[in-house]
Write an enzyme that holds these catalytic residues in place. Sequence first.
Site, PDB file in Angstrom:
ATOM      1  N   LYS A  76     -28.550  -2.651  -1.345  1.00 11.46           N
ATOM      2  CA  LYS A  76     -29.470  -3.788  -1.395  1.00 11.46           C
ATOM      3  C   LYS A  76     -30.911  -3.352  -1.111  1.00 11.46           C
ATOM      4  O   LYS A  76     -31.850  -3.749  -1.811  1.00 11.46           O
ATOM      5  CB  LYS A  76     -29.026  -4.875  -0.412  1.00 11.46           C
ATOM      6  CG  LYS A  76     -27.657  -5.465  -0.731  1.00 11.46           C
ATOM      7  CD  LYS A  76     -27.305  -6.625   0.159  1.00 11.46           C
ATOM      8  CE  LYS A  76     -27.089  -6.216   1.602  1.00 11.46           C
ATOM      9  NZ  LYS A  76     -25.913  -5.314   1.768  1.00 11.46           N
ATOM     10  N   THR A  77     -31.099  -2.533  -0.087  1.00  9.66           N
ATOM     11  CA  THR A  77     -32.447  -2.045   0.226  1.00  9.66           C
ATOM     12  C   THR A  77     -32.977  -1.171  -0.902  1.00  9.66           C
ATOM     13  O   THR A  77     -34.155  -1.270  -1.287  1.00  9.66           O
ATOM     14  CB  THR A  77     -32.435  -1.244   1.544  1.00  9.66           C
ATOM     15  OG1 THR A  77     -31.942  -2.076   2.605  1.00  9.66           O
ATOM     16  CG2 THR A  77     -33.838  -0.766   1.893  1.00  9.66           C
ATOM     17  N   ASP A 121     -34.524  -8.299   5.032  1.00  9.24           N
ATOM     18  CA  ASP A 121     -33.130  -7.920   5.235  1.00  9.24           C
ATOM     19  C   ASP A 121     -32.467  -8.869   6.226  1.00  9.24           C
ATOM     20  O   ASP A 121     -33.125  -9.412   7.120  1.00  9.24           O
ATOM     21  CB  ASP A 121     -33.073  -6.481   5.754  1.00  9.24           C
ATOM     22  CG  ASP A 121     -31.696  -5.863   5.600  1.00  9.24           C
ATOM     23  OD1 ASP A 121     -30.851  -6.449   4.894  1.00  9.24           O
ATOM     24  OD2 ASP A 121     -31.454  -4.789   6.177  1.00  9.24           O
ATOM     25  N   THR A 170     -25.577 -10.008   4.260  1.00  6.38           N
ATOM     26  CA  THR A 170     -24.165  -9.634   4.240  1.00  6.38           C
ATOM     27  C   THR A 170     -23.281 -10.861   4.384  1.00  6.38           C
ATOM     28  O   THR A 170     -22.064 -10.762   4.269  1.00  6.38           O
ATOM     29  CB  THR A 170     -23.855  -8.662   5.394  1.00  6.38           C
ATOM     30  OG1 THR A 170     -24.268  -9.268   6.637  1.00  6.38           O
ATOM     31  CG2 THR A 170     -24.605  -7.353   5.209  1.00  6.38           C
ATOM     32  N   ARG A 229     -23.038   4.501   0.975  1.00  8.07           N
ATOM     33  CA  ARG A 229     -23.565   5.007   2.257  1.00  8.07           C
ATOM     34  C   ARG A 229     -22.513   5.838   2.977  1.00  8.07           C
ATOM     35  O   ARG A 229     -22.809   6.907   3.529  1.00  8.07           O
ATOM     36  CB  ARG A 229     -24.025   3.847   3.138  1.00  8.07           C
ATOM     37  CG  ARG A 229     -24.488   4.290   4.540  1.00  8.07           C
ATOM     38  CD  ARG A 229     -25.024   3.123   5.337  1.00  8.07           C
ATOM     39  NE  ARG A 229     -26.266   2.637   4.769  1.00  8.07           N
ATOM     40  CZ  ARG A 229     -26.701   1.378   4.886  1.00  8.07           C
ATOM     41  NH1 ARG A 229     -25.967   0.486   5.529  1.00  8.07           N
ATOM     42  NH2 ARG A 229     -27.853   1.020   4.365  1.00  8.07           N
TER      43      ARG A 229
END
Length: 356
Positions: A76-77, A121, A170, A229
Site C-alpha cells: 500500500k505504501t 496510513d 488494514t 514484506r
Amino acid sequence: MNWDDTTDETAADRLVGASADREDQAVEAALRPKDLDEFIGQEKVREQLDLVLRAARTRGATADHVLLSGAPGLGKTTLSMIIAAEMGAPIRITSGPAIQHAGDLAAILSSLQEGEVLFLDEIHRMSRPAEEMLYMAMEDFRVDVIVGKGPGATAIPLELPPFTLVGATTRAGLLPPPLRDRFGFTAHMEFYEPAELQRVIHRSANLLDVEIGADGAAEIAGRSRGTPRIANRLLRRVRDYAQVKADGVITREIAAAALKVYEVDARGLDRLDRGVLEALLKLFGGGPVGLSTLAVAVGEERETVEEVAEPFLVREGLLARTPRGRVATPAAWTHLGLTPPGRTVGGNGQGDLFGA
C-alpha cells in the site's frame, strides 16, 4: 497505549510478522519499485489505477482520492509513492494515529502544494474531529479553522489547493461510510500467489546482489504467507545463512536449512503458530476450547493469540472459530503429523463440526 500498537509491535518482532520494523523500512526504501510497470502482482489494481492516473494526466487535473485496503506488507505504501511519481507530484506521508486533533490535520492540509499527494496510513485510526474535517477537505478543498473558544469562537474558512489523498487501511470495515464514499477509487490488495512472490524474491535478490536459484526462491516464497514484506525479510535471513554456512548461493536446500534455524516451517508457521496448534491438539484434543483457556495454555496474552496467530491459521484452514470455541481442522492434525483421537473422527466429536 492503543491495543493496535501492541499487536503491531508483537507482529513486528516475528520473522513472519507482516508489520514493518525499522530494518524493514530501510530495506524497503531501496527495494521499492518506482512505477506501475515495475510493480509486481495486484494485476487488477494496477490496471485500474493506471487508467485513473492516465486519465487525470490527460485532463491536467489532480488524481481522484484513492483508498487502498488490505493486510500489512502487500504494497500500500509503495503504491502511494508510485501514484505520486506517476503524477509527477511530491508526497507527504503521515498516519492516522499521528493525527489526534483537528488542528494537526489542518496544519498538514494548509501546507500542501497544488497536486501534492498526501498519504495517510492506517486512516481508520484517525480521531473523529480530524475525520470530520477531512470530509470537507476532500470534497470542497476547504477547511474551517476555529479561532477562539466558547461563544466567541469564529470559524475561518481556509481554501486548500487541489490535492490527492491516498488512504491506507488494514481494516476497511472500521471506516465510516461518509469517509469511504469520498474516495474516487477504492482498491483491495490481495495476498500474493507463490509465483508472484518468486518474482518479487528474484527482483529483490538482484538488487541485494544475492545469487539465488529458482528452487531457492520457490522455497522462500512458499513460506512467505503471500506477503512480499515477509518474503523480503526471509530472503535477507536466508542470505545471511548462505553467506556464513555455504558459498553464498541460495538453493532449495540452503533456504530450507536456514528457515529451519529460524523456526519457519514449510507452510510459513512459526513458533507461536505451532504453539497454538500444539496446545489445541495435544492438550484439548482438537477442541472446541475457549480463547482465554487456549491463550493460558500457550503462555501468551489472549489478544496476541486472537490478533497475531489466529488470522493466518484460519486463512490456512488449520483452525476454525466456532460458537463453542476454537477447533482444529483435519489439516492441522496432518500438518503436525499427529493422529486425531477416535472421538474427533465422525461420531460426537470434531467431525460433527465439519460435517453437515
